[in-house]
Motif scaffolding. Structure first.
Motif, PDB file in Angstrom:
ATOM      1  N   ALA A   2      31.634  25.754  77.179  1.00 14.33           N
ATOM      2  CA  ALA A   2      32.597  24.975  77.964  1.00 14.33           C
ATOM      3  C   ALA A   2      33.529  24.231  77.015  1.00 14.33           C
ATOM      4  CB  ALA A   2      31.872  23.978  78.862  1.00 14.33           C
ATOM      5  N   ALA A   3      34.733  24.008  77.469  1.00 15.04           N
ATOM      6  CA  ALA A   3      35.712  23.199  76.750  1.00 15.04           C
ATOM      7  C   ALA A   3      36.097  22.033  77.646  1.00 15.04           C
ATOM      8  CB  ALA A   3      36.937  24.043  76.407  1.00 15.04           C
ATOM      9  N   TRP A   4      36.164  20.836  77.063  1.00 16.88           N
ATOM     10  CA  TRP A   4      36.468  19.650  77.867  1.00 16.88           C
ATOM     11  C   TRP A   4      37.346  18.695  77.068  1.00 16.88           C
ATOM     12  CZ3 TRP A   4      32.211  15.776  79.840  1.00 16.88           C
ATOM     13  CH2 TRP A   4      32.788  14.876  80.729  1.00 16.88           C
ATOM     14  N   ASN A   5      38.552  18.471  77.560  1.00 15.05           N
ATOM     15  CA  ASN A   5      39.428  17.449  77.007  1.00 15.05           C
ATOM     16  C   ASN A   5      39.054  16.150  77.721  1.00 15.05           C
ATOM     17  OD1 ASN A   5      41.527  15.639  76.495  1.00 15.05           O
ATOM     18  ND2 ASN A   5      43.003  17.286  76.252  1.00 15.05           N
ATOM     19  N   ILE A   6      38.349  15.279  77.030  1.00  6.66           N
ATOM     20  CA  ILE A   6      37.829  14.060  77.638  1.00  6.66           C
ATOM     21  C   ILE A   6      38.907  12.977  77.740  1.00  6.66           C
ATOM     22  CG2 ILE A   6      35.980  12.341  77.519  1.00  6.66           C
ATOM     23  CD1 ILE A   6      34.271  14.324  76.051  1.00  6.66           C
ATOM     24  N   GLU A   7      40.075  13.233  77.245  1.00  5.65           N
ATOM     25  CA  GLU A   7      41.222  12.328  77.308  1.00  5.65           C
ATOM     26  C   GLU A   7      40.919  10.944  76.746  1.00  5.65           C
ATOM     27  OE1 GLU A   7      44.395  12.986  80.403  1.00  5.65           O
ATOM     28  OE2 GLU A   7      42.574  13.406  81.559  1.00  5.65           O
ATOM     29  N   HIS A   8      41.086  10.823  75.456  1.00  5.73           N
ATOM     30  CA  HIS A   8      40.969   9.539  74.754  1.00  5.73           C
ATOM     31  C   HIS A   8      39.592   8.911  74.943  1.00  5.73           C
ATOM     32  CE1 HIS A   8      45.271   9.719  74.009  1.00  5.73           C
ATOM     33  NE2 HIS A   8      45.410  10.064  75.257  1.00  5.73           N
ATOM     34  N   GLY A 115      38.349  25.466  73.448  1.00  2.73           N
ATOM     35  CA  GLY A 115      38.703  24.054  73.422  1.00  2.73           C
ATOM     36  C   GLY A 115      40.163  23.806  73.727  1.00  2.73           C
ATOM     37  N   ASP A 116      40.589  22.612  73.391  1.00  3.39           N
ATOM     38  CA  ASP A 116      41.960  22.173  73.603  1.00  3.39           C
ATOM     39  C   ASP A 116      42.804  22.673  72.442  1.00  3.39           C
ATOM     40  OD1 ASP A 116      44.351  20.869  73.963  1.00  3.39           O
ATOM     41  OD2 ASP A 116      43.520  18.859  73.876  1.00  3.39           O
ATOM     42  N   LEU A 121      49.100  30.085  74.652  1.00  2.00           N
ATOM     43  CA  LEU A 121      48.819  31.334  73.948  1.00  2.00           C
ATOM     44  C   LEU A 121      50.070  32.188  73.833  1.00  2.00           C
ATOM     45  CD1 LEU A 121      45.435  32.345  75.636  1.00  2.00           C
ATOM     46  CD2 LEU A 121      45.765  31.401  73.346  1.00  2.00           C
ATOM     47  N   THR A 122      50.937  32.142  74.840  1.00  4.79           N
ATOM     48  CA  THR A 122      52.081  33.046  74.917  1.00  4.79           C
ATOM     49  C   THR A 122      53.363  32.503  74.292  1.00  4.79           C
ATOM     50  OG1 THR A 122      52.603  32.185  77.122  1.00  4.79           O
ATOM     51  CG2 THR A 122      51.202  34.169  76.996  1.00  4.79           C
ATOM     52  N   THR A 169      48.686  24.765  80.795  1.00  9.28           N
ATOM     53  CA  THR A 169      47.452  25.412  80.341  1.00  9.28           C
ATOM     54  C   THR A 169      47.384  25.306  78.828  1.00  9.28           C
ATOM     55  OG1 THR A 169      47.772  26.983  82.141  1.00  9.28           O
ATOM     56  CG2 THR A 169      46.061  27.503  80.538  1.00  9.28           C
ATOM     57  N   ARG A 170      46.584  24.371  78.335  1.00  9.35           N
ATOM     58  CA  ARG A 170      46.473  24.161  76.890  1.00  9.35           C
ATOM     59  C   ARG A 170      45.033  24.263  76.402  1.00  9.35           C
ATOM     60  NH1 ARG A 170      51.004  19.809  75.259  1.00  9.35           N
ATOM     61  NH2 ARG A 170      52.582  20.491  76.733  1.00  9.35           N
ATOM     62  N   ASP A 171      44.111  24.444  77.300  1.00  8.08           N
ATOM     63  CA  ASP A 171      42.707  24.611  76.949  1.00  8.08           C
ATOM     64  C   ASP A 171      42.383  26.089  77.112  1.00  8.08           C
ATOM     65  OD1 ASP A 171      41.798  21.641  76.894  1.00  8.08           O
ATOM     66  OD2 ASP A 171      42.948  21.869  78.742  1.00  8.08           O
ATOM     67  N   HIS A 172      41.813  26.690  76.085  1.00  8.54           N
ATOM     68  CA  HIS A 172      41.632  28.133  76.110  1.00  8.54           C
ATOM     69  C   HIS A 172      40.268  28.555  75.583  1.00  8.54           C
ATOM     70  CE1 HIS A 172      45.799  28.882  77.135  1.00  8.54           C
ATOM     71  NE2 HIS A 172      46.140  27.983  76.239  1.00  8.54           N
ATOM     72  N   ILE A 173      39.920  29.785  75.923  1.00 15.74           N
ATOM     73  CA  ILE A 173      38.724  30.429  75.385  1.00 15.74           C
ATOM     74  C   ILE A 173      39.142  31.823  74.920  1.00 15.74           C
ATOM     75  CG2 ILE A 173      36.416  31.305  75.868  1.00 15.74           C
ATOM     76  CD1 ILE A 173      36.174  29.117  78.020  1.00 15.74           C
ATOM     77  N   VAL A 174      38.933  32.092  73.626  1.00 18.90           N
ATOM     78  CA  VAL A 174      39.200  33.403  73.031  1.00 18.90           C
ATOM     79  C   VAL A 174      37.926  33.822  72.324  1.00 18.90           C
ATOM     80  CG1 VAL A 174      40.537  34.645  71.269  1.00 18.90           C
ATOM     81  CG2 VAL A 174      41.676  32.978  72.730  1.00 18.90           C
ATOM     82  N   PHE A 175      37.540  35.083  72.492  1.00 20.04           N
ATOM     83  CA  PHE A 175      36.335  35.553  71.809  1.00 20.04           C
ATOM     84  C   PHE A 175      36.573  36.927  71.217  1.00 20.04           C
ATOM     85  CE2 PHE A 175      35.919  36.276  76.361  1.00 20.04           C
ATOM     86  CZ  PHE A 175      35.589  37.611  76.446  1.00 20.04           C
ATOM     87  N   THR A 176      35.708  37.270  70.276  1.00 22.74           N
ATOM     88  CA  THR A 176      35.834  38.569  69.631  1.00 22.74           C
ATOM     89  C   THR A 176      35.321  39.644  70.575  1.00 22.74           C
ATOM     90  OG1 THR A 176      33.683  38.239  68.572  1.00 22.74           O
ATOM     91  CG2 THR A 176      35.625  37.662  67.289  1.00 22.74           C
ATOM     92  N   SER A 177      35.968  40.806  70.512  1.00 22.06           N
ATOM     93  CA  SER A 177      35.599  41.889  71.423  1.00 22.06           C
ATOM     94  C   SER A 177      34.249  42.484  71.059  1.00 22.06           C
ATOM     95  CB  SER A 177      36.665  42.977  71.432  1.00 22.06           C
ATOM     96  OG  SER A 177      36.848  43.488  70.139  1.00 22.06           O
TER      97      SER A 177
END
Length: 177
Positions: A2-8, A115-116, A121-122, A169-177
């Protein structure tokens, strides 16, 4: 994961009261049964140090990164279950990250980047640059951007309203194939 931007997180001048935010973060992480959290915008190293012992009682460990440049002095962190996750090392920068992940692929390993990203991405959030610093991941068939469709459909992960009807959309998940 999980990714979580807890904001400050526990920054006394921003966000909810330290006590409320601290107890909410502690309750969510300890109750979610997630093996790896990427957390962003840690505003207080002291409160992070207070959070870890309570999460360690739940079987978690954590790492806190260096302060980011600029006026907010925010940090990235990881909270993980050491029975499931082995931390080899940590460092910052999108180019260095791609080099590190490419090396892991060459070794036959799998890697998750989450994460954040504080960027798209684009394309870049910086108006002076058109290409995202993460474009190299999209151009490489060895990577899968799990959150790409979320970005393309303009579903916010960084909300600018209470109902999250606007944002980006600034929080992302990228993984290796």
């Amino acid at each position: 994961v999980a990714a979580w931007n807890i904001e400050h997180f526990c920054n006394p001048s921003l966000g909810p009261s330290d006590n409320l935010q601290f107890s909410n973060v502690e309750a969510i992480i300890s109750g979610a049964e997630i093996d790896l959290w990427a957390v962003q915008e840690i505003g207080s190293q002291a409160q992070w140090s207070n959070l870890l012992p309570s999460l360690q009682a739940e079987g978690y460990a954590g790492r806190l990164g260096p302060e980011t440049p600029g006026s907010f002095k925010l940090r990235l962190g990881f909270i993980y279950d050491p029975r499931e996750i082995s931390v080899i090392g940590t460092r910052t920068g999108a180019v260095a990250l791609k080099e590190y992940m490419d090396d892991r692929i060459a070794r036959g390993e799998s890697v998750v980047l989450l994460g954040d990203y504080n960027d798209f991405l684009t394309r870049s959030t910086r108006t002076s640059e058109s290409e995202s610093p993460y474009a190299a991941f999209l151009d490489d068939a060895n990577y899968i951007a799990a959150t790409l469709e979320i970005e393309r459909n303009r579903i916010p992960t960084l909300c600018s309203s209470n109902a999250c009807s606007s944002g980006s959309t600034r929080d992302h998940i990228v993984f290796t194939s």
